[in-house]
Design a protein around this motif. Structure first.
Motif, PDB file in Angstrom:
ATOM      1  N   LEU A  55       0.830  -1.280  -0.128  1.00  0.00           N
ATOM      2  CA  LEU A  55      -0.062   0.003  -0.119  1.00  0.00           C
ATOM      3  C   LEU A  55       0.994   1.114  -0.055  1.00  0.00           C
ATOM      4  O   LEU A  55       1.963   1.132   0.642  1.00  0.00           O
ATOM      5  N   GLY A  56       0.540   2.358  -0.615  1.00  0.00           N
ATOM      6  CA  GLY A  56       1.280   3.454  -0.542  1.00  0.00           C
ATOM      7  C   GLY A  56       0.538   4.681   0.031  1.00  0.00           C
ATOM      8  O   GLY A  56      -0.490   4.647   0.497  1.00  0.00           O
ATOM      9  N   GLY A  57       1.417   5.666   0.432  1.00  0.00           N
ATOM     10  CA  GLY A  57       0.762   6.762   0.932  1.00  0.00           C
ATOM     11  C   GLY A  57       0.286   7.135   2.452  1.00  0.00           C
ATOM     12  O   GLY A  57      -0.596   7.580   2.793  1.00  0.00           O
ATOM     13  N   MET A  58       0.721   5.948   3.224  1.00  0.00           N
ATOM     14  CA  MET A  58       0.292   6.040   4.306  1.00  0.00           C
ATOM     15  C   MET A  58       1.157   6.432   5.646  1.00  0.00           C
ATOM     16  O   MET A  58       2.513   6.577   5.403  1.00  0.00           O
TER      17      MET A  58
ATOM     18  N   ALA B  22       5.888 -11.657   6.439  1.00  0.00           N
ATOM     19  CA  ALA B  22       6.687 -10.566   7.012  1.00  0.00           C
ATOM     20  C   ALA B  22       5.751  -9.312   6.829  1.00  0.00           C
ATOM     21  O   ALA B  22       4.814  -9.559   6.012  1.00  0.00           O
ATOM     22  N   ALA B  23       6.198  -8.351   7.626  1.00  0.00           N
ATOM     23  CA  ALA B  23       5.184  -7.109   7.531  1.00  0.00           C
ATOM     24  C   ALA B  23       6.044  -5.981   8.034  1.00  0.00           C
ATOM     25  O   ALA B  23       6.507  -5.773   8.844  1.00  0.00           O
ATOM     26  N   ALA B  24       6.265  -4.908   6.875  1.00  0.00           N
ATOM     27  CA  ALA B  24       7.037  -3.839   7.157  1.00  0.00           C
ATOM     28  C   ALA B  24       6.262  -2.553   6.516  1.00  0.00           C
ATOM     29  O   ALA B  24       5.404  -2.506   5.861  1.00  0.00           O
TER      30      ALA B  24
ATOM     31  N   SER C 297       5.756   6.546   0.685  1.00  0.00           N
ATOM     32  CA  SER C 297       5.904   5.454   1.911  1.00  0.00           C
ATOM     33  C   SER C 297       5.445   4.210   1.243  1.00  0.00           C
ATOM     34  O   SER C 297       4.561   4.186  -0.026  1.00  0.00           O
ATOM     35  N   THR C 298       5.916   3.063   1.600  1.00  0.00           N
ATOM     36  CA  THR C 298       5.591   1.444   1.009  1.00  0.00           C
ATOM     37  C   THR C 298       5.036   1.026   2.578  1.00  0.00           C
ATOM     38  O   THR C 298       5.958   0.858   3.459  1.00  0.00           O
ATOM     39  N   THR C 299       4.027   0.310   2.472  1.00  0.00           N
ATOM     40  CA  THR C 299       3.638  -0.705   3.529  1.00  0.00           C
ATOM     41  C   THR C 299       3.155  -1.800   2.845  1.00  0.00           C
ATOM     42  O   THR C 299       2.601  -2.019   1.985  1.00  0.00           O
ATOM     43  N   ILE C 300       4.313  -2.972   3.230  1.00  0.00           N
ATOM     44  CA  ILE C 300       4.222  -4.133   2.778  1.00  0.00           C
ATOM     45  C   ILE C 300       3.957  -5.216   3.650  1.00  0.00           C
ATOM     46  O   ILE C 300       4.599  -5.454   4.739  1.00  0.00           O
ATOM     47  N   VAL C 301       3.323  -6.324   3.071  1.00  0.00           N
ATOM     48  CA  VAL C 301       3.267  -7.860   3.716  1.00  0.00           C
ATOM     49  C   VAL C 301       3.625  -8.615   2.648  1.00  0.00           C
ATOM     50  O   VAL C 301       3.360  -8.362   1.465  1.00  0.00           O
TER      51      VAL C 301
END
Ligand SMILES: Cc1cc2nc3c(=O)[nH]c(=O)nc-3n(C[C@H](O)[C@H](O)[C@@H](O)COP(=O)(O)OP(=O)(O)OC[C@H]3O[C@@H](n4cnc5c(N)ncnc54)[C@H](O)[C@@H]3O)c2cc1C
Ligand SMILES: Cc1cc2nc3c(=O)[nH]c(=O)nc-3n(C[C@H](O)[C@H](O)[C@H](O)COP(=O)(O)OP(=O)(O)OC[C@H]3O[C@@H](n4cnc5c(N)ncnc54)[C@H](O)[C@@H]3O)c2cc1C
Lengths: 396, 478
Positions: free
Chosen positions: A192-195, A216-218, A228-232
């Motif tokens: 997800l972006g932009g958080m 994994a979750a970062a 920003s990058t929110t990744i799982v």
């Protein structure tokens, strides 16, 4: 130039340590030295001891998912051997060369001594959870074994875990045995972006509270890159990963539009998370590693950022914060430790100048009763204080 | 004659009994002090019922502070303490001695906090294992370690024995699911190890405490990791015409890189006993049965089960029966989880707990049956096959002393075999008094001496669960 013991086997290791103990001569223990710039600095010792000549895989039963190795074996050699059977060390150990700008290869003994784990820690446990057996030589020169090669074992005290993460202050490991896992058939990331930090941790929490094979979750905030990058990361069989990715996108709908990241792009992203790539440069910045409950992480970071210039990102769903301090005359210690004080968690100064690591506590200071136990345990393994004396805590 | 030795009680302590009891009344709520012979009887043994000893007194504190006061008192006056959860230890870990105070955690059974965002639950040590999952189940979460005794056994006992269960193949045992403890040391000091975060600071004392069988301190609170339950779970029964086939199938599944949630094994004797008790629908025309559970979405379970079924068939499986409903699933697990209880209805038994490499399962099963025959006894095998954790139940008649010693001798031989093939004496039940004198099968003196030194770092006067785990001739040394 310091002299160095380079034992070839456990027997040689034991006699080297006995020599040192008899002479009451402190030793600096190293694998190949990739983390030698970690921990409290060990100044002025005449002798060091390296396990670099004790190398090789001592046991590998792919069909039983166990591997054992001598301590000086490069991690890469173990990875290669496991890869031939499509297996892996579950805990995804980080490679400190990126942060320290060094080149010699990390050894498996050093990984165990530091209980070094990476992003997959939240799904399969830390190095200490995969480690099922050790042999070691204590500061008295005694050869001691604990655990073994089977998956379940509660026979006697667990000296395996006690020595994992002891940074070589109790004994020098002469053999380490792990349970391993098959490599997942498929691995992909959903991003997800932009958080901002708070919503990002909420999104990761939602993913980790699901049943979709999250490994994994970062969250990498905008201050690190351009956006920003929110990744799982999802790992498992083809079907379960594809299914999980679809379901996760639905679960995340309120947060934004989820994007799939596959193949090398996904793999490289997780390598960077694992090795704290974004914080490596410039080399003179002090780096911290905070472990805390994920829900507390955004507040702690907000608090720190009010007082300090930092670059940072989150791993372990928010439970691990990597932090580079831009400029502070105590490496940011007072601010970081104060912000952490009421969280119950702990902060470790991973990278800083030797002068700085001398001045401030590198590892989280221990409460008196726990410190006393730690001292007693040190004493019973290493009464003459020959092994890495003072590496973790003064006097230990 | 029974084989396990007990040390002579300390006469000086026995002589002081009245004054000790008098002192204890000032340290705990009177309702939590048990001194009459009749009431103490409930604490004279655990699930190793062949042995029993009447304790000096029993205290049941309600708070960590009370535990601390009692331990400090016992430390200062040299009184031994035996920690106790529910008393389901199969190794005699909770059996007292005449000169010891039993400290039971049964009144400390509150749930202190549940946090779904950070995925943990904090409980007092006397909470039962099953009630932890019961608390979080409504939100679709569970606590992974699931010993068959989960209805009764406590989290404190689970920590002390690093307990496992059928579902630990995938999720790990207690030590892999514990985030922190509050614990009282023998001198009364209260420490916290770990907490609501991962990888505690300093040495891994938390890892050391797990499996230490109540010898390092008394755990009063625990923070446990909880997990979201899978979307679905499905056990399948595989019946085999030979034990070797079943053993080989287990090894082949693991070798193929498939990690089901559970792989449980039962031989013919165990199948008959469990089926008679639980009416679980187990096939009776087979020599061995595997219960394999997979989980995930329907599609995922179908795919994994297809692979496992192919392996089972290649090893000669004649029966393949998938659970088709929640009721069938419950019956299948009820049969397995009541195995020990059901066996207890037909005979007395000694439950062994050695772990062996999975590649050695078939060989070890064949050898076990020879060993037991050689001693003129019968055996039922029911165990966690996926991680090689065997539970041969040696059947005997406790009223016949010669049978008891035969059963114990057969048990020794089996455990020696487990160690010989690269395994260990105990996978999840602990050493207790039962395997104390067999420790040298597995450890050299140097290994044991180092363990004893660590023990002494916590309890220099050897007052906590004194006569457990280590051979009696091994004691505190500097
Ligand atoms: C002073 C110094 C400067 C260096 N500078 C450079 C450089 O400029 N460029 C470069 O390329 N390389 C450099 N290196 C080497 C490089 O960083 C290492 O070789 C590294 O990659 C391997 O480290 P390791 O993982 O084996 O663990 P280490 O860093 O050796 O050890 C990590 C921790 O584990 C402990 N430990 C290790 N093995 C055991 C064991 N068997 N039992 C118990 N405890 C153990 C150690 O005592 C230490 O506390 C340097 C090394 C040193 C010592
Ligand atoms: C029918 C049956 C089935 C079983 N199935 C399984 C199984 O599937 N898997 C498995 O692993 N085990 C199994 N067990 C063994 C047993 O249930 C476990 O070892 C359990 O964890 C013991 O818990 P408890 O509360 O009964 O502890 P107790 O029996 O009371 O004590 C066990 C040990 O822990 C110590 N202790 C207890 N509480 C504390 C505390 N708070 N602090 C410090 N030390 C403490 C005691 O001193 C003792 O050494 C089974 C037992 C039975 C009778």
């Amino acid at each position: 130039m310091t002299d160095c013991y380079k034992p070839r086997d456990e027997c040689g290791l034991s006699s080297a340590i006995k020599d040192a103990a008899t002479a009451k001569m402190p030793l600096v223990v190293r694998g190949a030295g990739s983390k030698s710039a970690m921990g409290r600095p060990l100044g002025g010792y005449a002798m060091s001891l390296t396990t670099e000549r004790m190398r090789g895989v001592s046991l590998y039963e792919p069909t039983e998912l166990v591997i054992g190795a001598l301590p000086g074996t490069p991690v890469s050699e173990i990875d290669r051997m496991l890869a031939k059977h499509n297996q892996m060390l579950p805990f995804e150990p980080m490679d400190h060369r990126v942060l320290f700008g060094t080149s010699a290869e990390p050894t498996i003994g050093g990984i165990v001594a530091g209980n070094v784990s990476g992003p997959r820690r939240i799904a399969v446990g830390a190095c200490r959870d995969s480690l099922i057996g050790v042999r070691l030589v204590t500061g008295r020169g005694d050869v001691v074994k604990s655990g073994g090669r089977v998956m379940k074992n509660v026979t006697g005290l667990d000296l395996v875990k006690l020595n994992c993460g002891a940074w070589g202050t109790l004994g020098v490991l002469s053999e380490v045995i792990f349970k391993v896992l098959p490599k997942p058939a498929r691995s992909l990331s959903v991003g997800l972006g932009g958080m901002n930090d708070t919503t990002a941790i909420a999104a990761l929490t939602a993913a980790l509270g699901s049943s979709f094979a999250v490994s994994a979750a970062a969250h990498i905030p905008a201050s690190i890159g351009s956006d920003s990058t929110t990744i799982v990361r999802l790992e498992g069989s083809d079907g379960s990963v594809a299914y999980g990715a679809r379901e996760l996108a639905k679960l995340w709908r309120s947060f934004g539009r989820a994007e799939l990241i596959e193949g090398d792009e996904s793999a490289n992203l997780w390598l960077r998370v694992r090795d704290a790539h974004w914080l490596a440069q410039p080399m003179d910045r002090s780096i911290w590693r905070l472990s805390l409950a994920p829900s507390k992480a955004p507040h702690v970071l907000a608090d720190i950022r009010q007082k300090l210039g930092v670059r940072y990102f989150f791993d372990w769903g928010g439970g691990l914060v990597w932090l580079a301090v831009v400029d502070a005359d105590d490496a940011g210690a007072s601010v970081v430790r104060e912000a952490m004080a009421n969280t119950g968690g702990h902060a470790t100064l991973v990278r800083a100048s030797s002068e700085m690591r001398h001045r401030i506590d590198v590892f989280e200071p221990l409460p008196p009763a726990v410190l006393k136990l730690t001292q007693e345990i040190k004493k019973c393994f290493d009464p003459d204080r020959v092994l890495n004396f003072g590496r973790m805590y003064a006097g230990i | 004659m029974s084989k396990i030795r007990f040390t002579e009680p300390n006469r000086e302590i026995l002589a002081r009994r009245d004054s000790i009891i008098n002192d204890l009344t000032r340290l705990v709520d009177p309702a939590g002090l048990i001194t009459s012979t009749d009431e103490c009887r409930a604490y004279e043994t655990d699930a190793l019922t062949a042995y029993r000893k009447m304790p000096l007194a029993v205290v049941l504190p309600k708070t960590t502070e009370e535990v601390s006061a009692v331990l400090k008192y016992c430390h200062d006056t040299g009184v031994k303490v035996v920690p106790r959860g529910a008393g389901t230890s199969l190794a005699g870990g909770a059996i007292p001695s005449e000169d010891a105070v039993v400290l039971g955690l049964s009144k400390m059974n509150r749930v202190l906090a549940v946090n779904y965002d950070d995925r943990f639950i904090r409980v007092e040590a006397g909470v039962t294992n099953l009630s932890v999952t019961a608390v979080v189940a409504e939100n679709g979460f569970f606590y992974a370690p699931d010993p068959s005794s989960q209805l009764a056994c406590t989290i404190g006992g689970n920590i002390a024995n690093n307990s496992g269960g059928a579902h630990c193949l995938k999720y790990g045992v207690t030590t892999n699911n514990l985030l922190g403890v509050r614990m009282v040391l023998i001198d009364g000091s209260i420490i916290d190890l770990g907490g609501d975060y991962l990888d505690s600071a300093g040495l891994d004392l938390l890892g050391l405490v797990v499996g230490s069988e109540g010898q390092l301190g008394i755990v009063t609170e625990a923070t446990l990791r909880i997990l979201k339950s899978a979307e679905g779970a499905r056990p399948v029964l595989f019946g085999f015409p030979s034990c070797e086939g079943a053993g080989k199938a287990v090894a082949d599944v693991i070798a193929a890189g498939i990690i089901p949630v559970a792989i449980e094994y039962m031989d013919k004797a165990a199948i008959e006993i469990c089926e008679a008790f639980a009416k679980a629908g187990y096939p009776l025309d087979v020599e061995a049965l595997l219960i394999v559970e997979v989980e995930g979405s329907d599609a995922e379970m179908d795919a994994t089960l297809a692979d496992i079924t192919a392996i089972a068939r290649a090893n000669g499986a004649t029966t393949v029966r998938e659970s088709r409903s929640a009721i069938e699933t419950a019956a299948i697990w009820k049969g397995r989880k009541s195995a020990f209880g059901a066996t207890g209805r037909v005979a007395d038994y000694l439950c062994m707990d050695g772990t062996v490499p999975t590649g050695k399962l078939s060989y070890v099963l064949a050898e076990i049956s020879k060993i037991v025959q050689r001693h003129g006894l019968r055996v039922a095998n029911v165990f966690h096959a996926g991680d090689g954790n065997m539970h041969p139940l040696i059947l005997y008649n406790a009223n016949d002393p010669s049978q008891q010693s035969k059963a114990e001798a057969a048990g020794d031989d089996i455990l020696r075999l487990c160690v010989e093939v690269g395994g260990c004496l105990t996978g999840e039940h602990g050493v207790g008094i039962e395997k104390r004198d067999l420790m040298r099968y597995q450890f050299d003196d140097a290994d044991l001496v180092q363990q004893i030194r660590v023990r002494a770092a916590f309890d220099p006067r050897w007052l906590l669960n004194t006569d457990k785990v280590f051979p009696l001739d091994f004691r505190c040394q500097g």
